[in-house]
Design an enzyme around this catalytic site. Structure first.
Site, PDB file in Angstrom:
ATOM      1  N   HIS A 178      89.800  43.715  -3.519  1.00 55.76           N
ATOM      2  CA  HIS A 178      89.912  44.149  -2.126  1.00 55.76           C
ATOM      3  C   HIS A 178      89.059  45.397  -1.873  1.00 55.76           C
ATOM      4  O   HIS A 178      88.649  45.655  -0.733  1.00 55.76           O
ATOM      5  CB  HIS A 178      91.387  44.436  -1.822  1.00 55.76           C
ATOM      6  N   ASP A 202      97.556  43.781  -2.453  1.00 57.83           N
ATOM      7  CA  ASP A 202      96.150  44.165  -2.549  1.00 57.83           C
ATOM      8  C   ASP A 202      95.659  43.858  -3.959  1.00 57.83           C
ATOM      9  O   ASP A 202      96.152  44.430  -4.941  1.00 57.83           O
ATOM     10  CB  ASP A 202      95.967  45.669  -2.291  1.00 57.83           C
ATOM     11  N   HIS A 205      93.529  53.139  -3.086  1.00 58.60           N
ATOM     12  CA  HIS A 205      92.641  51.988  -3.236  1.00 58.60           C
ATOM     13  C   HIS A 205      91.567  52.278  -4.283  1.00 58.60           C
ATOM     14  O   HIS A 205      91.297  51.456  -5.158  1.00 58.60           O
ATOM     15  CB  HIS A 205      91.984  51.648  -1.898  1.00 58.60           C
ATOM     16  N   ALA A 251     108.642  19.035  11.700  1.00 53.89           N
ATOM     17  CA  ALA A 251     108.100  20.219  12.381  1.00 53.89           C
ATOM     18  C   ALA A 251     107.251  20.994  11.387  1.00 53.89           C
ATOM     19  O   ALA A 251     107.631  21.154  10.219  1.00 53.89           O
ATOM     20  CB  ALA A 251     109.227  21.104  12.907  1.00 53.89           C
ATOM     21  N   TRP A 252     106.092  21.443  11.846  1.00 56.44           N
ATOM     22  CA  TRP A 252     105.272  22.355  11.065  1.00 56.44           C
ATOM     23  C   TRP A 252     104.347  23.111  11.989  1.00 56.44           C
ATOM     24  O   TRP A 252     104.187  22.774  13.165  1.00 56.44           O
ATOM     25  CB  TRP A 252     104.545  21.649   9.924  1.00 56.44           C
ATOM     26  N   ASN A 253     103.766  24.185  11.452  1.00 61.58           N
ATOM     27  CA  ASN A 253     103.020  25.104  12.298  1.00 61.58           C
ATOM     28  C   ASN A 253     101.692  25.491  11.657  1.00 61.58           C
ATOM     29  O   ASN A 253     101.531  25.467  10.428  1.00 61.58           O
ATOM     30  CB  ASN A 253     103.819  26.401  12.526  1.00 61.58           C
TER      31      ASN A 253
END
Length: 259
Positions: A84, A80, A209, A65-67
């Site tokens: 960025h 961040d 930021h 199974a994988w997504n």
């Protein structure tokens, strides 16, 4: 055995034996994970987290199974990087693939602003709050993370978490002080972004930021379980995904705390 090898062996034994606790500071990613929504006039928005099965023990893959996952880099608990933000865009080591690995494990100082944030969702942590913490716990050590505890992560409803853009964060002066006068590794919060919700109206806008990334420092957002950390003494592990050309990434933040 060398002293360094013995130190590592003792660390491993202490974790397995419970003398050092591992605290998960990470929110679980789901389709309802809150993501910052920008006004249309500002720019495009990031998609919500989604996951599509590639195979699930079926005809597409009987034994595994994988997504496929889709999300923006700054979704859920995320890192961040300096690149960025426009103030940090020119640092050659400012992306998640180029940040020196030895900077991704560092001490943490937790400043408790939970009472003030409960009373005022637009609360701003000021330099006076930082200095009051230092009077009790000593000067913030260089290359430490400063984590602003607000208990905001206890808001499990996405609308209450985003709160219409009314969320606590640092003032202009506090962000500048930490980046330029305390030589921190970075700044982390429990809210959706490292700035206060109203910080777009500040000058400069989004000072966490602006000053952190402008000084080649880092950010952590959407943390949880900060109430389980001491004011001083924890070490946090913060490696983002090593994305070439990226500006950050979701990550699993772990704290090591004395038991």
């Amino acid at each position: 055995m060398t002293a360094a090898a013995e130190l590592l062996a003792n660390l491993s034994t202490s974790i397995q034996g419970g003398a050092i606790k591992v605290v998960d500071l990470t929110q679980t990613l789901t389709p309802t994970t809150p993501v910052i929504a920008l006004p249309p006039e500002v720019g495009a928005n990031s998609p919500p987290f989604s996951m599509i099965p590639v195979s699930n023990f079926d005809e597409k893959g009987p034994g595994w199974a994988w997504n496929e996952i889709r999300m923006g880099e700054h979704t859920g608990t995320h890192f961040d990087a300096p690149n960025h933000w426009h103030t940090g865009r020119t640092y050659p080591d400012g992306g998640p693939a180029t940040i020196p690995a030895d900077q991704l494990i560092a001490p943490a100082c937790v400043i408790d602003c939970s009472d003030e944030s409960a009373e005022n969702p637009d609360f701003l942590m000021e330099v006076e709050h930082i200095k009051a913490w230092e009077e009790k716990h000593g000067k913030i050590p260089a290359k430490s993370w400063v984590l602003m505890r607000t208990d905001w992560s206890k808001r499990t409803d996405p609308d209450a978490f985003l709160n219409g853009g009314h969320t606590p964060g640092p003032s202009i002066e506090a962000a500048k002080f930490l980046a330029e006068e305390r030589d921190v590794m970075g700044f982390g919060v429990e809210t959706v972004g490292t700035d206060a919700g109203m910080a777009g109206m500040f000058d400069p806008p989004f000072p966490a930021h602006h000053f952190m990334h402008g000084n080649n420092r880092y950010g952590l957002a959407s943390l949880t379980n900060l109430d389980k950390l001491p004011p001083k003494g924890a070490v946090i592990i913060t490696p983002p995904l090593k994305i070439a050309g990226g500006s950050g990434s979701p990550l699993r933040v772990l704290a090591l705390v004395a038991g």
